[in-house]
Scaffold this motif. Structure first.
Motif, short mmCIF file in Angstrom:
data_model
loop_
_atom_site.label_atom_id
_atom_site.label_comp_id
_atom_site.label_asym_id
_atom_site.label_seq_id
_atom_site.Cartn_x
_atom_site.Cartn_y
_atom_site.Cartn_z
N UNK A 115 58.16 21.86 -13.50
CA UNK A 115 58.22 23.93 -13.46
C UNK A 115 59.70 23.64 -14.76
N UNK A 116 59.67 25.09 -15.81
CA UNK A 116 60.43 25.08 -16.20
C UNK A 116 60.85 26.58 -15.38
N UNK A 117 62.39 26.58 -15.36
CA UNK A 117 62.96 27.91 -14.33
C UNK A 117 63.82 28.02 -15.38
N UNK A 118 65.04 29.24 -14.69
CA UNK A 118 65.86 29.63 -15.67
C UNK A 118 67.70 28.52 -15.07
N UNK A 119 68.06 27.95 -15.68
CA UNK A 119 69.08 27.22 -15.88
C UNK A 119 70.55 28.10 -14.62
N UNK A 120 70.31 29.00 -14.81
CA UNK A 120 71.16 30.00 -13.44
C UNK A 120 70.31 30.80 -13.09
N UNK A 121 71.05 31.24 -11.78
CA UNK A 121 70.59 32.00 -11.23
C UNK A 121 69.85 31.67 -9.98
N UNK A 122 68.69 32.16 -9.29
CA UNK A 122 67.50 31.92 -8.33
C UNK A 122 67.09 30.84 -8.82
N UNK A 123 66.97 29.83 -8.43
CA UNK A 123 66.44 28.73 -8.31
C UNK A 123 65.34 27.51 -7.41
N UNK A 124 64.30 27.57 -7.66
CA UNK A 124 62.64 27.03 -6.68
C UNK A 124 63.27 25.37 -6.27
N UNK A 125 63.35 25.22 -4.86
CA UNK A 125 63.53 23.94 -4.12
C UNK A 125 63.17 23.41 -2.98
N UNK A 126 63.54 22.96 -1.41
CA UNK A 126 63.06 23.44 -0.27
C UNK A 126 61.80 24.36 -0.02
N UNK A 127 62.84 25.20 0.27
CA UNK A 127 62.14 26.32 0.66
C UNK A 127 60.52 26.58 0.17
N UNK A 128 60.99 27.16 -1.15
CA UNK A 128 58.80 26.65 -1.74
C UNK A 128 58.33 25.72 -1.36
N UNK A 129 58.26 24.47 -1.05
CA UNK A 129 57.90 23.21 -0.94
C UNK A 129 57.41 23.45 0.01
N UNK A 130 58.20 23.40 0.91
CA UNK A 130 57.52 23.06 2.76
C UNK A 130 57.01 24.73 3.37
N UNK A 131 57.08 25.59 2.10
CA UNK A 131 55.98 26.85 2.86
C UNK A 131 54.77 26.64 2.01
N UNK A 132 54.57 25.65 0.45
CA UNK A 132 53.34 25.33 0.23
C UNK A 132 52.62 24.20 1.44
N UNK A 133 53.39 23.38 1.85
CA UNK A 133 52.90 22.33 2.69
C UNK A 133 52.89 22.69 4.10
N UNK A 134 53.11 24.38 4.68
CA UNK A 134 53.20 25.68 5.23
C UNK A 134 51.31 25.75 5.42
N UNK A 135 50.79 26.03 4.43
CA UNK A 135 50.29 27.19 4.21
C UNK A 135 48.47 26.56 3.75
N UNK A 136 48.14 27.33 5.15
CA UNK A 136 46.39 26.45 5.29
C UNK A 136 45.84 27.43 4.31
N UNK A 137 44.83 26.26 3.53
CA UNK A 137 43.80 26.92 2.58
C UNK A 137 42.65 26.52 2.01
N UNK A 138 41.59 26.57 1.37
CA UNK A 138 40.96 25.70 1.08
C UNK A 138 40.00 26.43 -0.32
N UNK A 139 39.35 25.04 -0.51
CA UNK A 139 38.52 25.31 -1.81
C UNK A 139 37.62 26.86 -1.76
N UNK A 140 38.06 27.85 -2.52
CA UNK A 140 37.58 29.15 -2.95
C UNK A 140 38.10 30.08 -2.16
N UNK A 141 39.04 30.37 -1.42
CA UNK A 141 39.73 30.98 -0.47
C UNK A 141 40.50 32.00 -1.62
N UNK A 142 40.86 32.94 -1.46
CA UNK A 142 41.73 34.31 -2.56
C UNK A 142 42.35 33.78 -1.48
N UNK A 143 44.29 33.41 -2.35
CA UNK A 143 45.40 32.71 -1.97
C UNK A 143 46.70 34.05 -2.67
N UNK A 144 47.45 34.41 -2.34
CA UNK A 144 47.98 35.61 -3.04
C UNK A 144 49.61 35.00 -2.06
#
Length: 259
Positions: free
Chosen positions: A24-53
């Motif tokens: 992922x490209x992200x700004x060098x300063x300011x808000x940067x993605x980290x553990x929270x985003x990956x934990x959120x993704x790992x907690x989200x239930x989804x299957x092929x064909x689902x509309x996920x927002x």
């Protein structure tokens, strides 16, 4: 919708997530993605064909991490800052992940969502990492993008949950991450239209209080609240806990995504 001045610096870095399988490209300063985003993704239930927002997608870390795990989802990333939305779109393309990015205020009207191709009752899953720091207790960053990503107003949580409730189909799921001391507020807001709530506390260390909560709720759900065993990020020796290490490397999912 206009960007309303939310623009980060021009310098970007390229960073690896999921053991390097997501770049992922992200700004060098300011808000940067980290553990929270990956934990959120790992907690989200989804299957092929689902509309996920994904609400408040930033550079797309959580949504793209989920799409890397679950092939074939119809991913839409919603972000208010046009500069971040552009990075999210570029990141999706660079990782060969099909996704659509929408510049939109999560707290916007149903009409604004519909105009962006997100009408009511159209999503199977929503995931979000809203700004959750209390502006009264936390000093805001001078960087406007970072401040908008971190500091909540009195209505932030309610507005984001309301938007998710409107967008989700009956039986659709909302997955979110929030600060642990805001659990009562989360449960109160979810009480309007959601049920079957599951909560997993996240601890930085075994001898410290939880720092985050991962929450999944079902639109129209009726099952009682379920409190799951905590996730520990670091063991007694300050080394990453093996489960947390596997989750952050994309090798394991969390209970909220399993049932």
């Amino acid at each position: 919708m206009a960007e309303t001045g939310l623009r980060g610096p021009d310098t970007t870095t390229e960073d690896g997530f999921l053991g390097g399988r997501l770049r992922l490209r992200q700004y060098a300063t300011g808000h940067r993605a980290g553990h929270d985003a990956i934990l959120l993704a790992a907690s989200t239930r989804a299957k092929a064909g689902d509309r996920v927002v994904e609400f408040g997608a930033g550079v797309g870390a959580a949504g793209l991490a989920l799409a890397r795990r679950v092939a074939g989802i119809d991913l839409v990333m919603v972000e208010i800052a046009a500069s971040l939305a552009e990075l999210a779109s570029d990141n999706a393309a660079a990782n060969a992940i099909a996704a659509r990015t929408v510049v939109l205020d999560v707290a916007g009207s149903a009409e604004a969502f519909a105009a962006a191709g997100l009408p009511p009752d159209s999503a199977d899953a929503v995931l979000m990492n809203p700004p959750f720091h209390d502006a009264v207790r936390h000093r805001g960053s001078p960087d406007p993008v970072r401040q908008a990503a971190h500091l909540a107003t009195a209505t932030t949580l309610e507005a984001w949950v309301h938007a998710a409730r409107r967008l989700l189909k009956s039986g659709g799921t909302l997955t979110m991450i929030w600060r642990a001391d805001g659990l009562a507020e989360v449960l109160s807001v979810l009480g309007r239209g959601f049920g079957s709530v599951m909560v997993q506390p996240v601890h930085g260390n075994a001898d410290k209080s939880a720092i985050r909560i991962l929450v999944r709720a079902t639109k129209g759900g009726r099952a009682p609240l379920l409190l799951l065993p905590s996730l520990l990020l670091n063991g007694p020796s300050e080394q990453p806990d093996p489960v947390a290490r596997a989750v952050l490397a994309g090798e394991q999912i969390l209970p909220l995504a399993q049932s």
